[in-house]
Scaffold this active site. Structure first.
Site, mmCIF file in Angstrom:
data_model
loop_
_atom_site.group_PDB
_atom_site.id
_atom_site.type_symbol
_atom_site.label_atom_id
_atom_site.label_comp_id
_atom_site.label_asym_id
_atom_site.label_seq_id
_atom_site.Cartn_x
_atom_site.Cartn_y
_atom_site.Cartn_z
ATOM 1 N N ARG A 52 0.802 -1.232 0.000
ATOM 2 C CA ARG A 52 0.000 0.000 0.000
ATOM 3 C C ARG A 52 0.829 1.274 0.000
ATOM 4 N NH1 ARG A 52 -3.028 -3.178 3.428
ATOM 5 N NH2 ARG A 52 -4.870 -4.014 2.401
ATOM 6 N N LYS A 102 4.217 11.877 -10.817
ATOM 7 C CA LYS A 102 3.399 10.956 -11.615
ATOM 8 C C LYS A 102 4.156 9.655 -11.837
ATOM 9 C CE LYS A 102 1.902 13.991 -15.006
ATOM 10 N NZ LYS A 102 1.217 14.150 -16.305
ATOM 11 N N GLU A 157 12.713 19.313 -23.911
ATOM 12 C CA GLU A 157 11.821 19.658 -22.790
ATOM 13 C C GLU A 157 12.350 20.900 -22.052
ATOM 14 O OE1 GLU A 157 8.954 18.005 -22.488
ATOM 15 O OE2 GLU A 157 9.381 16.152 -23.593
ATOM 16 N N LYS A 180 9.638 23.628 -13.615
ATOM 17 C CA LYS A 180 8.586 22.600 -13.557
ATOM 18 C C LYS A 180 7.960 22.578 -12.159
ATOM 19 C CE LYS A 180 6.983 17.979 -14.343
ATOM 20 N NZ LYS A 180 7.113 16.616 -14.854
ATOM 21 N N GLU A 218 -2.869 18.087 -11.673
ATOM 22 C CA GLU A 218 -3.134 18.326 -13.077
ATOM 23 C C GLU A 218 -4.605 18.655 -13.356
ATOM 24 O OE1 GLU A 218 -1.819 15.144 -15.720
ATOM 25 O OE2 GLU A 218 -0.793 16.653 -16.899
ATOM 26 N N ARG A 253 -1.253 22.943 -14.883
ATOM 27 C CA ARG A 253 -0.171 22.020 -15.250
ATOM 28 C C ARG A 253 -0.193 21.651 -16.736
ATOM 29 N NH1 ARG A 253 1.686 17.201 -11.136
ATOM 30 N NH2 ARG A 253 3.235 16.176 -12.443
ATOM 31 N N ASN A 296 2.320 20.746 -21.527
ATOM 32 C CA ASN A 296 2.038 20.031 -22.775
ATOM 33 C C ASN A 296 2.274 20.888 -24.013
ATOM 34 O OD1 ASN A 296 1.256 17.480 -21.750
ATOM 35 N ND2 ASN A 296 -0.663 18.384 -21.058
ATOM 36 N N HIS A 340 3.211 19.468 -27.435
ATOM 37 C CA HIS A 340 2.931 18.039 -27.356
ATOM 38 C C HIS A 340 1.694 17.602 -28.134
ATOM 39 C CE1 HIS A 340 6.126 18.007 -24.409
ATOM 40 N NE2 HIS A 340 5.991 16.708 -24.204
ATOM 41 N N HIS A 359 2.956 14.788 -30.289
ATOM 42 C CA HIS A 359 2.488 13.398 -30.177
ATOM 43 C C HIS A 359 1.954 12.899 -31.512
ATOM 44 C CE1 HIS A 359 1.932 13.570 -25.536
ATOM 45 N NE2 HIS A 359 3.056 12.950 -25.858
ATOM 46 N N HIS A 369 10.498 11.237 -29.313
ATOM 47 C CA HIS A 369 9.635 12.159 -28.578
ATOM 48 C C HIS A 369 10.228 13.572 -28.564
ATOM 49 C CE1 HIS A 369 6.671 13.477 -25.675
ATOM 50 N NE2 HIS A 369 7.645 13.971 -24.924
HETATM 51 N N1 LIG Z 1 6.283 10.788 -14.765
HETATM 52 C C1 LIG Z 1 6.370 11.850 -15.525
HETATM 53 O O1 LIG Z 1 5.985 12.960 -15.128
HETATM 54 C C2 LIG Z 1 6.975 11.730 -16.881
HETATM 55 C C3 LIG Z 1 7.294 12.885 -17.598
HETATM 56 C C4 LIG Z 1 7.888 12.740 -18.849
HETATM 57 C C5 LIG Z 1 8.148 11.473 -19.360
HETATM 58 N N2 LIG Z 1 7.811 10.371 -18.644
HETATM 59 C C6 LIG Z 1 8.094 9.029 -19.161
HETATM 60 O O2 LIG Z 1 9.491 8.885 -19.331
HETATM 61 C C7 LIG Z 1 9.726 7.904 -20.327
HETATM 62 C C8 LIG Z 1 10.835 8.385 -21.225
HETATM 63 O O3 LIG Z 1 11.992 8.549 -20.450
HETATM 64 P P1 LIG Z 1 13.446 8.504 -21.119
HETATM 65 O O4 LIG Z 1 13.477 9.361 -22.298
HETATM 66 O O5 LIG Z 1 14.405 8.727 -20.021
HETATM 67 O O6 LIG Z 1 13.509 7.011 -21.697
HETATM 68 P P2 LIG Z 1 14.004 5.629 -21.056
HETATM 69 O O7 LIG Z 1 13.802 5.553 -19.615
HETATM 70 O O8 LIG Z 1 13.421 4.541 -21.884
HETATM 71 O O9 LIG Z 1 15.570 5.696 -21.348
HETATM 72 C C9 LIG Z 1 16.049 5.515 -22.669
HETATM 73 C C10 LIG Z 1 17.055 4.347 -22.712
HETATM 74 O O10 LIG Z 1 18.300 4.781 -22.163
HETATM 75 C C11 LIG Z 1 18.685 3.925 -21.113
HETATM 76 N N3 LIG Z 1 19.479 4.739 -20.182
HETATM 77 C C12 LIG Z 1 19.054 5.447 -19.122
HETATM 78 N N4 LIG Z 1 20.058 6.139 -18.594
HETATM 79 C C13 LIG Z 1 21.152 5.894 -19.335
HETATM 80 C C14 LIG Z 1 22.488 6.337 -19.293
HETATM 81 N N5 LIG Z 1 22.901 7.234 -18.385
HETATM 82 N N6 LIG Z 1 23.358 5.863 -20.208
HETATM 83 C C15 LIG Z 1 22.950 4.994 -21.178
HETATM 84 N N7 LIG Z 1 21.693 4.554 -21.277
HETATM 85 C C16 LIG Z 1 20.796 4.992 -20.368
HETATM 86 C C17 LIG Z 1 17.379 3.409 -20.596
HETATM 87 O O11 LIG Z 1 17.499 2.266 -19.802
HETATM 88 C C18 LIG Z 1 16.622 3.159 -21.883
HETATM 89 O O12 LIG Z 1 17.027 1.979 -22.486
HETATM 90 C C19 LIG Z 1 8.416 7.661 -21.029
HETATM 91 O O13 LIG Z 1 7.892 6.421 -20.625
HETATM 92 C C20 LIG Z 1 7.525 8.780 -20.531
HETATM 93 O O14 LIG Z 1 6.162 8.416 -20.467
HETATM 94 C C21 LIG Z 1 7.250 10.477 -17.423
HETATM 95 ZN ZN LIG Z 2 7.472 15.434 -23.442
#
Ligand SMILES: NC(=O)c1ccc[n+]([C@@H]2O[C@H](COP(=O)([O-])OP(=O)(O)OC[C@H]3O[C@@H](n4cnc5c(N)ncnc54)[C@H](O)[C@@H]3O)[C@@H](O)[C@H]2O)c1
Ligand SMILES: [Zn+2]
Length: 368
Positions: free
Chosen positions: A122, A144, A186, A228, A238, A242, A246, A249, A253, A265
């Protein structure tokens, strides 16, 4: 040098984002006050083994009880299956309610490990240790968490703010250049919607940022997190404000989807921001010249200013399923000028933008 940004959580709690080249070595010290626990579950994707192992060593040398739990890297594994495998593994290892999760990796790791923490017994505390630029300036801040399902991205999840975020720019050294540039999109967005001076700084200093100058990266992460956090503070769940995060986006998207995800992205958001600024100018909402300056910022960051051709019908179909769409009408965040977002006549932070205006912006950019 270590910078700290205080971020509002929920229920009156706040958390710190600690930013510093080499800050990872001080993780145990920060955990002591932010997330004391009997035992730590370090959750990481299998392609950041080097960084996860370093953190495990740091924790164990400081006398902390910690175990490393892997999951397969990549968006395709941000699923309930991964959530189930990780929680089962924690149960097998007999983690109790007095544990905490440490999420190490990109946004995928933060989201899935954060969701594990939100639900395990939980809810147990989570600490985010982002290792991509996107995760440092975006995903790890704001609370999030969640996973994707067949019906779409991020459809199952929870708000579960971290107790601490530790962003060490040295982790970015193993990140491919393209991924660094994606994250920068971003940051450009943060400047565009909230802080013109920050946008100018990114445009001027993009070279140092892309070359991973540690001070430039610290500055970048700190400024983006500060911006942010200010938005999250006003609207933790949100409900309205917030939405400005976007910007770029809606079209972004849609372009990402239409390209069959060959456009990343960050690239899609970069193009989406320029195009949404053009649309805003056409509607008389956005100050003329804004799109051109955004284009210069995007170019300085090594992000594309031209995309592969997309089909107009496919683009429209993708726009209509956007989650910001209301009753099938496309909605976009529009700038009033660089550094400020506009509100529609009802006070909303998204605008009803006619599809023809969006298509014209894309056509004028030779992208259709
Ligand atoms: N929670 C939120 O508010 C929020 C906001 C924006 C995006 N997101 C989410 O984030 C995700 C995208 O994140 P991302 O762009 O970091 O992608 P990701 O986490 O998939 O990372 C990209 C790749 O790089 C690898 N990696 C990570 N750090 C590394 C490093 N230092 N050196 C080499 N490789 C490395 C990862 O394991 C992965 O294979 C999406 O799922 C998106 O929905 C969440
Ligand atoms: Zn984004």
């Amino acid at each position: 040098l270590q910078l700290t940004v205080h971020v509002p959580g929920i229920a009156g709690r706040t958390y710190d984002v600690v930013i510093g080249a080499g800050a990872a070595a001080a993780l145990p010290r920060y955990l002591e006050s932010a997330a004391p626990a009997a035992r730590y579950a370090v959750i990481a994707p299998d392609d950041v083994a080097e960084h996860a192992q370093q953190l495990l060593d740091v924790l164990r040398s400081a006398g902390r009880s910690a175990d490393l739990l892997w999951f397969p890297a990549g968006e395709a594994h941000k699923t309930r299956d991964t959530w189930a495998a990780l929680t089962d593994r924690m149960l097998d290892l007999r983690f109790g309610r007095d544990c905490a999760v440490i999420a190490v990796g990109g946004g995928v790791a933060g989201d899935v490990a954060g969701f594990v923490a939100a639900t395990y017994m939980r809810g147990v505390p989570v600490v985010q240790v982002p290792t991509t630029l996107l995760a440092m300036i975006d995903a790890s801040v704001g609370g999030k968490t969640g996973v994707d399902t067949a019906a779409g991205k991020n459809l199952v999840g929870a708000f579960h703010p971290p107790r601490l975020v530790l962003a060490d720019p040295l982790f970015l050294r193993t990140l491919p250049d393209a991924a660094l540039r994606d994250g920068l999109a971003e940051a450009v967005k943060h400047g565009a919607i909230l802080d013109e001076g920050y946008l100018d700084w990114i445009t001027t200093d993009a070279g140092a940022i892309l070359a991973q100058d540690p001070q430039a990266l610290e500055e970048l992460v700190a400024q983006s997190v500060r911006l942010k956090a200010a938005v999250v503070r006003e609207d933790p769940f949100e409900a309205g404000r917030r939405a400005v995060l976007n910007f770029g986006h809606t079209l972004g998207h849609a372009l990402e989807t239409c390209s069959g995800y060959t456009v990343s992205h960050g690239q899609a958001v970069a193009m989406g921001m320029v195009l949404e600024a053009s649309a805003g100018e056409a509607l008389g909402v956005t100050e003329p010249g804004t799109a051109e300056r955004l284009r210069a910022a995007v170019r300085a960051c090594g992000l594309p200013v031209a995309a592969p051709a997309v089909d107009a019908d496919a683009l429209l179909a993708a726009l209509r399923v956007d989650k910001k769409a209301l009753e099938g009408r496309v909605r976009c965040v529009l700038l009033s000028r660089l550094g400020a977002c506009a509100q529609d006549e009802a006070g909303r932070w998204t605008f009803d933008v006619p599809e023809a205006v969006l298509l014209d912006a894309v056509r004028a950019d030779h992208r259709i």
